[in-house]
Write a protein that holds these residues in place. Structure first.
Motif, PDB file in Angstrom:
ATOM      1  N   GLY A 297       6.975   3.518 -13.130  1.00  0.00           N
ATOM      2  CA  GLY A 297       7.995   2.801 -13.898  1.00  0.00           C
ATOM      3  C   GLY A 297       9.419   3.138 -13.508  1.00  0.00           C
ATOM      4  N   CYS A 298       9.601   3.694 -12.290  1.00  0.00           N
ATOM      5  CA  CYS A 298      10.972   4.036 -11.903  1.00  0.00           C
ATOM      6  C   CYS A 298      11.394   3.259 -10.662  1.00  0.00           C
ATOM      7  CB  CYS A 298      11.090   5.539 -11.637  1.00  0.00           C
ATOM      8  SG  CYS A 298       9.852   6.130 -10.489  1.00  0.00           S
ATOM      9  N   GLY A 299      12.663   3.003 -10.556  1.00  0.00           N
ATOM     10  CA  GLY A 299      13.219   2.359  -9.359  1.00  0.00           C
ATOM     11  C   GLY A 299      13.108   0.853  -9.396  1.00  0.00           C
ATOM     12  N   ALA A 300      13.840   0.220  -8.459  1.00  0.00           N
ATOM     13  CA  ALA A 300      13.855  -1.245  -8.371  1.00  0.00           C
ATOM     14  C   ALA A 300      12.571  -1.734  -7.717  1.00  0.00           C
ATOM     15  CB  ALA A 300      15.065  -1.670  -7.536  1.00  0.00           C
ATOM     16  N   ALA A 301      12.361  -3.050  -7.796  1.00  0.00           N
ATOM     17  CA  ALA A 301      11.188  -3.657  -7.159  1.00  0.00           C
ATOM     18  C   ALA A 301      11.279  -3.458  -5.643  1.00  0.00           C
ATOM     19  CB  ALA A 301      11.123  -5.139  -7.490  1.00  0.00           C
ATOM     20  N   VAL A 302      10.117  -3.199  -5.035  1.00  0.00           N
ATOM     21  CA  VAL A 302      10.073  -2.950  -3.582  1.00  0.00           C
ATOM     22  C   VAL A 302       8.941  -3.775  -2.966  1.00  0.00           C
ATOM     23  CG1 VAL A 302      11.000  -0.595  -3.640  1.00  0.00           C
ATOM     24  CG2 VAL A 302       8.541  -0.970  -3.972  1.00  0.00           C
ATOM     25  N   ARG A 303       8.884  -3.793  -1.638  1.00  0.00           N
ATOM     26  CA  ARG A 303       7.758  -4.410  -0.939  1.00  0.00           C
ATOM     27  C   ARG A 303       6.807  -3.305  -0.470  1.00  0.00           C
ATOM     28  NH1 ARG A 303      10.130  -9.489  -0.451  1.00  0.00           N
ATOM     29  NH2 ARG A 303       8.413 -10.898  -0.017  1.00  0.00           N
ATOM     30  N   ALA A 304       5.529  -3.589  -0.500  1.00  0.00           N
ATOM     31  CA  ALA A 304       4.542  -2.603  -0.045  1.00  0.00           C
ATOM     32  C   ALA A 304       4.630  -2.451   1.474  1.00  0.00           C
ATOM     33  CB  ALA A 304       3.142  -3.056  -0.446  1.00  0.00           C
ATOM     34  N   ARG A 305       4.492  -1.215   1.937  1.00  0.00           N
ATOM     35  CA  ARG A 305       4.534  -0.933   3.374  1.00  0.00           C
ATOM     36  C   ARG A 305       3.240  -0.240   3.802  1.00  0.00           C
ATOM     37  NH1 ARG A 305       9.267   1.467   1.785  1.00  0.00           N
ATOM     38  NH2 ARG A 305       8.406   3.496   2.355  1.00  0.00           N
ATOM     39  N   PRO A 306       2.900  -0.287   5.104  1.00  0.00           N
ATOM     40  CA  PRO A 306       1.713   0.440   5.572  1.00  0.00           C
ATOM     41  C   PRO A 306       1.795   1.914   5.166  1.00  0.00           C
ATOM     42  CG  PRO A 306       2.516  -0.984   7.319  1.00  0.00           C
ATOM     43  CD  PRO A 306       3.526  -1.060   6.220  1.00  0.00           C
ATOM     44  N   GLY A 307       0.672   2.413   4.619  1.00  0.00           N
ATOM     45  CA  GLY A 307       0.654   3.794   4.139  1.00  0.00           C
ATOM     46  C   GLY A 307       0.849   3.910   2.644  1.00  0.00           C
ATOM     47  N   ASP A 308       1.275   2.801   1.985  1.00  0.00           N
ATOM     48  CA  ASP A 308       1.405   2.809   0.515  1.00  0.00           C
ATOM     49  C   ASP A 308       0.037   2.585  -0.129  1.00  0.00           C
ATOM     50  OD1 ASP A 308       4.127   3.123   0.595  1.00  0.00           O
ATOM     51  OD2 ASP A 308       4.612   1.027   0.170  1.00  0.00           O
ATOM     52  N   TYR A 309      -0.144   3.188  -1.310  1.00  0.00           N
ATOM     53  CA  TYR A 309      -1.284   2.843  -2.160  1.00  0.00           C
ATOM     54  C   TYR A 309      -0.802   1.813  -3.181  1.00  0.00           C
ATOM     55  CZ  TYR A 309      -3.836   6.841  -0.310  1.00  0.00           C
ATOM     56  OH  TYR A 309      -4.478   7.720   0.528  1.00  0.00           O
TER      57      TYR A 309
END
Length: 486
Positions: free
Chosen positions: A446-458
């Motif tokens: 629940g922290c930070g702005a919206a982001v795009r998923a990148r390789p290595g993210d769960y």
């Protein structure tokens, strides 16, 4: 040097070991065939088709070598791995094109072999070793910045299944010291790798004899109803100990392993308990069945009956609720009748695997089947039976995968989908491919702005549709392995 890999994950790992050795000898790596002074093909011998692919590739390279000779820029070509081991004489005589031949235990010798080849002679080393594990060589990852990696924990195989060439091309079973495996996994963790697959021909018979105090440990038990052609060996640190240690290195790194043998999951299997209790060991098991007919399994020397195998599947499913199962099957083995084939069909229906690897039988020289059995199932019958097995597997995999529709799955993002630039793909805990839109998303913390998923993210993905091969879904949030488990 230009490296080209064929076959299984073991060969991917062999490529990385070969490159690590050559890099230390001053070679640089190119991805462009035209820039290469040396072309090395890491080969596979498990099926005839794999070998045929290499012969065809060599014919293609013949013209390139001739052109380079005329231009005064000689090109050296080498064959490494299983096919080199199996067909040394034929490769050197049939294809005058090949300058060096190195078996799976001879990669340390590559710099010397290449020096011999530079002088215009042809060079070969296919000696199999009883102790080579390349433990002191940290493989150089071939996909820089990759999210997943394979770590070889042992080489060779002692099972002597009657259809299998591996004991003859990769030699006897020997395990790498645990300390060197842990060092490699730590290094991968520091490089940001998020998933490691422990590799071996028969990982759950792993036995590290490098520490004196563990050399008198009792021999392990086999699964109930299973037997083996070789005597169980006492002593050493076992696979459960290795799995425990590897899973403790990085709680944000997923651990998988392949390929185990069904006989090595005894009833008190601490391996199964570890899979169930550790959030970063994937709830996925490869249980190669090969056939659903006890009579054929006997001819294959697999060491179990259909009933014992099914009992093991029930035991695994009780120990690890929701486990994803994969398997290998051979269609049209020596003496397989229509009734035997139907028993394999019914095993596929009964177990309902999520992932399957199915092939028509291919007789290999040197194997027990080659010396003792008749390859008597006609090619067209093998083809039909294989197609039937694939159809049944897909039907059941669709049912198994559709059970996940509506659920949220934890997915490790691997990169863009091959079919669409606007979609990403990754794999869930069960090693099934998941495709989802590349959209902005929030974080489960629940922290930070919206982001795009990148390789290595769960990421958490809610499954909306399923086929036999893939799940499709919508992105819910980015997360971590530990948070998702909690």
């Amino acid at each position: 040097v230009y490296l080209e890999t064929y076959g299984c994950q073991m060969n991917v790992n062999d490529t990385e070991i070969s490159w690590a050795i050559l890099q230390k000898s001053g070679y640089t790596r190119t991805k462009e065939l035209a820039e290469a002074d040396v072309i090395l093909l890491v080969t596979c011998s498990v099926r005839e088709k794999a070998e045929q692919t290499i012969w065809n590739r060599l014919r293609h390279l013949r013209a390139l070598k001739a052109q380079r000779q005329q231009a005064g820029r000689p090109l050296r070509i080498g064959l490494l791995g299983c096919m080199a081991e199996r067909l040394k004489e034929e490769i050197l005589h049939r294809e005058k094109l090949v300058d060096i031949v190195a078996g799976p235990d001879a990669y340390r010798d590559l710099p010397r072999l290449l020096v011999v080849a530079e002088s215009g002679q042809r060079a070969a080393n296919v000696l199999l070793s009883l102790d080579e594990t390349y433990a002191d060589i940290l493989p150089v990852q071939t996909s820089a910045g990759g999210t997943t990696a394979f770590v070889s924990i042992m080489r060779g195989c002692d099972n002597m299944c009657s259809y299998c060439i591996v004991p003859f091309t990769r030699g006897r079973e020997r395990s790498r010291p645990i300390a060197s495996i842990l060092q490699e996994v730590r290094m991968l963790s520091e490089q940001g790798v998020k998933e490691v697959t422990l590799l071996g021909q028969n990982v759950n018979s792993f036995r590290d004899m490098s520490e004196v105090q563990f050399q008198s440990a009792a021999a392990p038990l086999l699964s109930r109803g299973f037997r083996t052609v070789y005597k169980a060996k006492p002593g050493g640190l076992r696979f459960a100990h290795l799995l425990d240690q590897v899973s403790r290195i990085d709680p944000e790194m997923r651990i998988r392993f392949t390929s185990p043998h069904p006989k090595d999951f005894p009833d008190e299997a601490s391996v199964l308990e570890l899979i169930q209790e550790r959030h970063n060991i994937c709830k996925q098991l490869h249980l190669p069945a090969q056939s659903g007919s006890t009579r054929v399994l006997e001819a294959m020397r697999r060491g179990y009956t259909r009933e014992a195998y099914l009992e093991l599947v029930r035991h695994v499913r009780q120990a690890i609720p929701g486990v994803s199962l994969s398997s290998d099957f051979i269609a049209g083995f020596c003496g397989e009748t229509e009734e035997d084939h139907q028993q394999t069909v019914s095993l596929l229906r009964e177990v309902r695997y999520n992932v399957g690897f199915l092939f028509a039988y291919s007789m290999r020289q040197k194997t027990r089947a080659y010396h003792r059995l008749q390859d008597d199932v006609p090619a067209d019958v093998k083809k039909r039976r294989l197609e039937e097995l694939i159809a049944v597997f897909r039907e059941e995999a669709v049912r198994a995968n559709k059970a996940m529709v509506g659920q949220s799955q934890l997915v490790l993002v691997e990169g863009p989908s091959k079919r669409s630039a606007s979609e990403l793909c990754g794999r869930n805990d069960g090693n099934i491919k998941v495709i989802f839109p590349d959209t902005e998303l929030g974080d489960t913390a629940g922290c930070g702005a919206a982001v795009r998923a990148r390789p290595g993210d769960y990421v958490l993905v809610q499954v909306t549709a399923a086929t036999s091969q893939t799940l499709k879904g919508v992105l819910l949030a980015r997360t971590t392995l530990s948070r998702a488990a909690a």
